[in-house]
Design an enzyme around this catalytic site. Structure first.
Site, mmCIF file in Angstrom:
data_model
loop_
_atom_site.group_PDB
_atom_site.id
_atom_site.type_symbol
_atom_site.label_atom_id
_atom_site.label_comp_id
_atom_site.label_asym_id
_atom_site.label_seq_id
_atom_site.Cartn_x
_atom_site.Cartn_y
_atom_site.Cartn_z
ATOM 1 C CE LYS A 137 -1.676 3.061 1.977
ATOM 2 N NZ LYS A 137 -1.655 4.555 1.625
ATOM 3 C CD GLU A 152 -3.001 8.590 0.487
ATOM 4 O OE1 GLU A 152 -3.618 9.139 1.421
ATOM 5 O OE2 GLU A 152 -2.221 7.638 0.652
ATOM 6 C CB CYS A 188 13.019 9.105 8.584
ATOM 7 S SG CYS A 188 13.801 7.655 7.850
ATOM 8 C CD GLU A 218 10.311 13.211 11.249
ATOM 9 O OE1 GLU A 218 11.199 12.651 10.596
ATOM 10 O OE2 GLU A 218 9.281 12.622 11.649
#
Length: 500
Positions: free
Chosen positions: A173, A176, A281, A383
């Site tokens: 997945k 999108e 990250c 972050e």
């Protein structure tokens, strides 16, 4: 306008859902495509397809699985330029960044090519009288991957090549926001000879994520993304009895010792803080110079280089900094810059006033550099995921180490120094999963494993390398004992199948 569905059994499949999500070019703000958002029923169809393919693929000899990986690697290399342009058009990162991302993904495919060696078990002879013991690693079944927008090619490639080489089938997945490169790579994997149903892609949102986490035929879930979502995925997946690895947020520090070469440090920070617009990250988002003199010298060297960064769309070959992924991210980053100013940090380089002719609706932010940031400020604690670097001045080496160890995240860190004793003490004491010494982004090579500590990782296993093999297999140990005494052929009734 192109509408992406799903990829099932080596074919594109529209699915039954009528929900769609827009794909936007972040350089222009224009809608360039749409992606179908899967329903629970769509996910069920795809997972069951993967489950049906699982027994046959698990029974395929590892050497034959490796042959598919070798062919897949060659196709990825052949199509790198095409894939990089497709990736950049939806993510916005520069072409060199996109090509570098694909290259790092190919490294994991190359690691997976060695799966016959990696799956070798252990054998102990005569653990007792006439008793032997041996172990093997066997595939789990259906494994799912949920991946972020910031590395739409590389992060999936960190997951499914190892999972598939181990004998599992896979349901991916992707984000999108930029799914097209994943769909094109799925075609290449099918072209490499992978049987139908072994690798599948479901496009979707939280509905698809929850359906994967709840589906009884999904045995394990890999995730890379924010800490809040990672904790949710780990909790829900684990509650449903699944093996889960969730690699999450980060706040990575780079310690600058007084003896460091500041030109080298400056080079490192330009690439590690501002590459991919800071949307990674492993970005260095905090520089920690030790001592006021070191800090002053670092800011003096670094500031003009940040100001000089070329901000442009990926179509400009001279671009060093592309747009961030979306209007939401753009606004999020701007809000943190405002918070930094409100809390008293010094904005040495302000990259907010960027306007490119013909790209006025794009999500461009220039490099930003804060000095005199303190640990209580949101721009330090959170972050930001954008091209914003904070300088936090440390009075001593011990203060720098304490700063890193006290932070809730533990993904990556680095130290720049000429002192081997300081470097060794640093990597031994910091509570961080990945450490660099004079290396700004300590991302391990593919045959080592990637992962953080503390709130940067939920689960027991890091990703790719041997940790990836362990995550994607179950250990089975056999203990065998045979009657003593050797029988000759004359003692067997061959036709009746009985022992005389």
């Amino acid at each position: 306008m192109n509408i992406l569905g799903h990829f099932v059994s080596n074919e594109f499949w529209p699915g039954a859902s009528n929900r769609i999500s827009e794909i936007v070019n972040p350089a222009t703000g224009a809608v360039t495509g749409k992606a179908t958002l899967a329903s629970v029923e769509d996910v069920d169809t795809i997972v069951r397809t993967a489950a049906e393919a699982a027994p046959g693929w698990a029974a395929t000899p590892p050497a034959k699985r490796a042959m598919v990986m070798f062919e897949f690697r060659d196709l990825l290399k052949k199509h790198t330029n095409e894939l990089a342009e497709l990736l950049s058009s939806e993510h916005g990162k520069t072409l060199p960044d996109a090509k570098g991302e694909i290259a790092r993904g190919i490294e994991v495919v190359e690691f997976a090519c060695g799966i016959p060696q990696l799956l070798k078990g252990e054998y102990s002879e005569a653990v007792a009288a006439n008793v032997d013991c041996f172990s093997v690693r066997q595939p789990l079944g259906v494994v799912a991957g949920i991946t972020p927008f910031n590395f739409p090619a590389m992060v999936p490639l960190w997951m499914y090549p190892v999972a598939i080489a181990c004998g599992n089938t896979f349901v991916l997945k992707p984000s999108e926001k930029d799914p097209s490169v994943v769909m094109r790579i799925a075609e290449l994997l099918a072209q490499a000879g992978l049987p139908p149903g072994v690798f599948n892609v479901v496009n979707g949102d939280k509905v698809a994520v929850d359906a994967l986490l709840d589906h009884p035929l999904v045995e394990a879930v890999s995730f890379v993304g924010s800490t809040a979502i990672g904790r949710y995925i780990y909790s829900r997946g684990s509650a449903n009895g699944k093996r889960v690895q969730a690699l999450c947020g980060a706040k990575n520090h780079l310690v600058v010792m007084p003896d460091a070469d500041l030109e080298q440090v400056s080079d490192a920070l330009i690439g590690s803080a501002y590459g991919s617009a800071g949307e990674r990250c492993m970005a260095i988002s905090v520089a920690v110079p030790v001592g006021e003199d070191t800090a002053d010298r670092l800011v003096d060297v670094l500031a003009p280089r940040v100001r000089a960064l070329k901000v442009a769309p990926f179509t400009d070959p001279s671009s060093e900094l592309g747009p961030v992924i979306s209007k939401q991210s753009y606004d999020h980053i701007h809000s943190y810059i405002e918070q930094g100013l409100e809390k008293g940090a010094e904005l040495v380089v302000d990259g907010r006033e960027i306007s490119l002719q013909g790209y006025e609706d794009g999500y461009f932010i220039g490099g930003c550099l804060f000095d005199r940031v303190t640990p209580d400020m949101p721009i330090y604690k959170d972050e930001i995921f954008g091209p914003v670097l904070s300088v936090v001045r440390a009075a001593s080496y011990e203060d720098a180490v304490g700063l890193i160890n006290d932070h809730e995240y533990g993904n990556g860190t680095a130290i720049f120094t000429r002192d081997g004793d300081a470097a060794r003490d640093f990597w031994a004491r910091v509570r961080i999963g990945m450490v660099g010494v004079n290396v700004p982004i300590p991302v391990p090579v593919a045959y080592h494993s990637f992962g953080g500590w503390k709130r940067s990782l939920f689960g027991d296993h890091h990703i790719h390398g041997m940790e990836g093999v362990r995550f994607n297999t179950r250990l089975k140990t056999m203990t065998t004992r045979w009657p003593s005494g050797i029988r000759t052929g004359a003692e067997f009734d061959i036709t009746g199948g009985k022992v005389v």
